[in-house]
Design an enzyme around this catalytic site. Structure first.
Site, PDB file in Angstrom:
ATOM      1  N   CYS A 114       0.792  -1.252  -0.087  1.00  0.00           N
ATOM      2  CA  CYS A 114       0.141   0.140  -0.142  1.00  0.00           C
ATOM      3  C   CYS A 114       1.006   1.221  -0.086  1.00  0.00           C
ATOM      4  O   CYS A 114       1.817   1.238   0.560  1.00  0.00           O
ATOM      5  CB  CYS A 114      -0.791   0.092   1.159  1.00  0.00           C
ATOM      6  SG  CYS A 114      -2.097   1.393   1.040  1.00  0.00           S
ATOM      7  N   CYS A 118      -0.901   4.230   6.818  1.00  0.00           N
ATOM      8  CA  CYS A 118      -1.637   4.255   8.338  1.00  0.00           C
ATOM      9  C   CYS A 118      -0.721   3.645   9.212  1.00  0.00           C
ATOM     10  O   CYS A 118      -0.337   2.467   9.129  1.00  0.00           O
ATOM     11  CB  CYS A 118      -2.865   3.604   7.862  1.00  0.00           C
ATOM     12  SG  CYS A 118      -3.911   4.460   6.625  1.00  0.00           S
ATOM     13  N   CYS A 121      -1.640  -0.221  10.706  1.00  0.00           N
ATOM     14  CA  CYS A 121      -1.749  -1.073   9.807  1.00  0.00           C
ATOM     15  C   CYS A 121      -0.513  -2.057   9.224  1.00  0.00           C
ATOM     16  O   CYS A 121       0.428  -1.154   8.761  1.00  0.00           O
ATOM     17  CB  CYS A 121      -2.438  -0.526   8.387  1.00  0.00           C
ATOM     18  SG  CYS A 121      -2.548  -1.470   7.146  1.00  0.00           S
ATOM     19  N   ASN A 296      -6.654  -5.191  16.516  1.00  0.00           N
ATOM     20  CA  ASN A 296      -5.804  -6.360  16.512  1.00  0.00           C
ATOM     21  C   ASN A 296      -4.173  -6.049  16.572  1.00  0.00           C
ATOM     22  O   ASN A 296      -3.979  -5.315  15.699  1.00  0.00           O
ATOM     23  CB  ASN A 296      -6.138  -7.345  15.547  1.00  0.00           C
ATOM     24  CG  ASN A 296      -7.408  -7.684  15.364  1.00  0.00           C
ATOM     25  OD1 ASN A 296      -7.948  -8.345  16.314  1.00  0.00           O
ATOM     26  ND2 ASN A 296      -8.022  -7.376  14.595  1.00  0.00           N
TER      27      ASN A 296
HETATM   28  S1  SF4 Z   1      -5.274   0.881   6.338  1.00  0.00           S
HETATM   29 FE1  SF4 Z   1      -3.434  -0.050   5.648  1.00  0.00          FE
HETATM   30  S2  SF4 Z   1      -4.017  -1.015   3.478  1.00  0.00           S
HETATM   31 FE2  SF4 Z   1      -5.657   0.579   4.237  1.00  0.00          FE
HETATM   32  S3  SF4 Z   1      -5.004   2.593   3.276  1.00  0.00           S
HETATM   33 FE3  SF4 Z   1      -4.083   2.147   5.386  1.00  0.00          FE
HETATM   34  S4  SF4 Z   1      -2.060   1.446   5.003  1.00  0.00           S
HETATM   35 FE4  SF4 Z   1      -3.380   1.112   3.073  1.00  0.00          FE
END
Ligand code: SF4
Length: 346
Positions: A114, A118, A121, A296
């Site tokens: 990605c 975030c 994540c 999680n």
């Molecule tokens: S939560 Fe994870 S997969 Fe979703 S946009 Fe943010 S970094 Fe990308």
């Protein structure tokens, strides 16, 4: 020099029909092959038993079918299944089957890694390698539908684009995949059973409204206070909440669809009364639903789920303001298949 063969599923039905006409065959042959490729999910040209051997060989000489391969399937004690999916160039993405009493949901990936960052994540730690093609997204859904029939005795009922990647950063391919998933020539699923979940790319949310899409939208919000949101979702500095709200207003005016927000409450980050008050304020412009998702932890434990008192506060305040709220328990934690945990660890 070896000529690189084209992925046959990059062709539209019309292009496939034209290809056969150019070969001196009937356009109808294109329909037949198209049906094998999508409705019947053929993995090889040899599977196409109502097509002559000669034609199958000609297809073999000109094209490839870049079908995904489920490299590893893990089954959780709660019935959740996680697939590690190998792509034709050996990259891996993950998709998840989530069964509940009333539905079976596929959570699919739209990108390898990605490009967003975030902080909570696991996927964010993987560099974005590339976007998935429409057929690679479609194949993930077919694989999960097959597993749902095999292990849960029922077909797939819902799809969420909440796996690896930001779907609106791969919008065209996601749209093409959904076209196939909903088409009678593909899986024939209702678009109302598909949710595209975004971290909130304002320009693309407006585009979805202009394109009159029929699937549903969910926004991973996690905070309605700019400083807090930017600290956990740095791209919020580029697309601040005002821009996001304006795009969502545009979306609501066009679709009249209630807006769903995905929201995790973390200890010490967004677990105070001011956080829920800001959320209520943000939700005011349109009918809204908030899914409070159980978190999680990923390795370092910097982000921890808030305690139940904070969750209760959110539920009470949201309900008092007529905002629908659900508390979502995570599934598949024992196989790292829960929200935010997809990181190719298997
Ligand atoms: S939560 Fe994870 S997969 Fe979703 S946009 Fe943010 S970094 Fe990308």
């Amino acid at each position: 020099m070896e000529v690189k063969k084209k992925d046959i599923r990059a062709l539209t039905k019309e292009q496939l029909r034209e290809f056969f006409v150019k070969q001196g065959d009937k356009a109808f042959r294109g329909n037949q092959v198209y049906e094998w490729l999508w409705q019947k999910s053929a993995h090889s040209f040899e599977d196409m038993t109502n097509v002559s051997l000669e034609t199958r060989q000609m297809l073999q000489d000109n094209f490839v079918i870049n079908h995904i391969k489920v490299d590893q399937m893990q089954r959780s004690s709660d019935g959740t299944i996680k697939n590690a999916v190998r792509l034709h160039d050996d990259l891996i993405v993950e998709s998840v089957l989530i069964p509940t009493a009333t539905r079976t949901t596929a959570c699919v990936s739209s990108q390898v890694g990605c490009s967003l960052d975030c902080k909570f994540c696991a996927t964010a730690r993987l560099k974005r390698m590339r976007n998935l093609n429409p057929d690679e997204i479609y194949d993930q859904v077919v694989a999960i539908d097959n597993e749902s029939r095999l292990y849960h005795n029922r077909p797939l009922s819902n799809i969420v684009f909440m796996g690896m990647g930001e779907p609106l950063m791969n919008y065209n391919n996601v749209l093409k995949a959904i076209d196939k998933i909903t088409s009678p020539e593909g899986l024939g699923m209702s678009p109302k059973r598909i949710v595209v979940s975004t971290s909130g790319v304002p320009k693309m949310i407006k585009k979805m409204a202009d394109d009159n899409v029929k699937f549903k939208l969910a926004v991973s919000l996690h905070s309605a206070i700019d400083e807090v949101r930017t600290s956990i979702m740095p791209f919020n500095a580029t697309f601040p909440l005002n821009d996001l709200r304006e795009a969502l207003q545009y979306w609501y005016a066009a679709t009249k669809n209630r807006i769903t927000y995905e929201y995790v409450v973390w200890d010490g980050i967004n677990d105070k009364r001011k956080d829920v008050d800001a959320l209520v304020e943000f939700c005011k412009f349109a009918p809204s639903k908030v899914n409070l998702i159980e978190y999680n932890p990923i390795d370092d434990g910097e982000f921890q789920q808030a305690n139940s008192k904070a969750i209760d506060m959110y539920v009470n305040v949201l309900e008092a303001n007529n905002i629908t709220v659900t508390v979502r328990r995570s599934r598949g934690k024992d196989i790292d298949a829960a929200c935010g945990q997809l990181a190719n660890k298997s």
